[in-house]
Enzyme design. Structure first.
Site, PDB file in Angstrom:
ATOM      1  CB  SER A 295      -0.928   0.007   1.224  1.00  6.80           C
ATOM      2  OG  SER A 295      -1.841   1.091   1.169  1.00  6.80           O
ATOM      3  CG  ASP A 296       2.935   4.875  -1.657  1.00  5.90           C
ATOM      4  OD1 ASP A 296       3.920   4.755  -0.899  1.00  5.90           O
ATOM      5  OD2 ASP A 296       2.685   5.918  -2.289  1.00  5.90           O
ATOM      6  CD  GLN A 297      -2.736   8.374   2.956  1.00  8.65           C
ATOM      7  OE1 GLN A 297      -2.131   8.901   3.867  1.00  8.65           O
ATOM      8  NE2 GLN A 297      -3.943   7.829   3.116  1.00  8.65           N
TER       9      GLN A 297
END
Length: 207
Positions: free
Chosen positions: A69-71
């Site tokens: 995941s990445d934001q």
């Protein structure tokens, strides 16, 4: 099918979120370069890096199911990541005060080897920041340093006091891992959180 689940992240926030699903998992650092590519949009960055993290760990652990995941925060097309320093955090929050910011969170589920699978999703959360003074910002960061959070604010903590509104269909997305999309991808990969493989007490409890 191997039911081993790995979170490709060193983020304590993502570990805490994934632990809500009560499925046993381990944690591995993905060791991925998170530098944005030239002319890459914030949403493209978040989705590409989520996939890159999951793929990097999945290649090391054949047949394990891996979540990445990445934001990235999107302020009028400008990508805003983790501040890293107090000065950067002040500058980020000052640039976002009074603005509507979109937090783009990518999530990917990847399995290599036998029964290979790859799926990904992007969740957008629209956040409107209050009009803030520099004193507000300094007071916040002294009370709750958020140097490891994209956009320099923890909505699950005191950072909520910086905001006017949050628009999202998944409240976990802003914290770093959209659990609704994660559950959907896990089911597609053959791992249903409502059908655990062993005692729920074996689930990881982050320290």
């Amino acid at each position: 099918m191997n039911s081993t689940l790995i979170l490709a992240s060193t983020s304590v926030y993502r570990r805490q979120l994934l632990a809500r699903l009560q499925w046993p998992f381990s944690v591995e650092a993905p060791h991925v370069d998170e530098t944005a590519l030239a002319h890459e949009t914030p949403s493209a960055v978040a989705l590409r890096l989520a996939l890159a993290k999951a793929r990097a760990v999945a290649q090391r652990f054949e047949d394990a199911t891996v979540i990445g995941s990445d934001q990235v925060a999107n302020l009028n097309g400008l990508a805003i990541g983790k501040p890293g320093t107090h000065a950067n955090a002040v500058a980020q929050l000052w640039s976002m005060q009074g603005q509507r910011v979109t937090f783009e969170t990518g999530v990917a589920v990847v399995r290599c080897g036998n029964d290979a699978y790859e799926g990904s999703a992007l969740h957008s959360v629209h956040v409107t920041f209050r009009r803030l003074t520099l004193e507000d910002i300094e007071n916040y960061l002294r009370a709750e340093p958020a140097l490891d959070c994209a956009g320099s604010a923890k909505s699950e903590g005191l950072g909520i006091a910086l905001l006017e509104s949050i628009e999202s269909s998944d409240p976990s997305a802003l914290m770093g891992l959209p659990l609704i999309d994660t559950c959907r991808l896990l089911r597609a990969a053959g791992l249903d959180p409502l059908k655990p493989v062993g005692p729920l007490s074996h689930a990881v409890t982050p320290s």
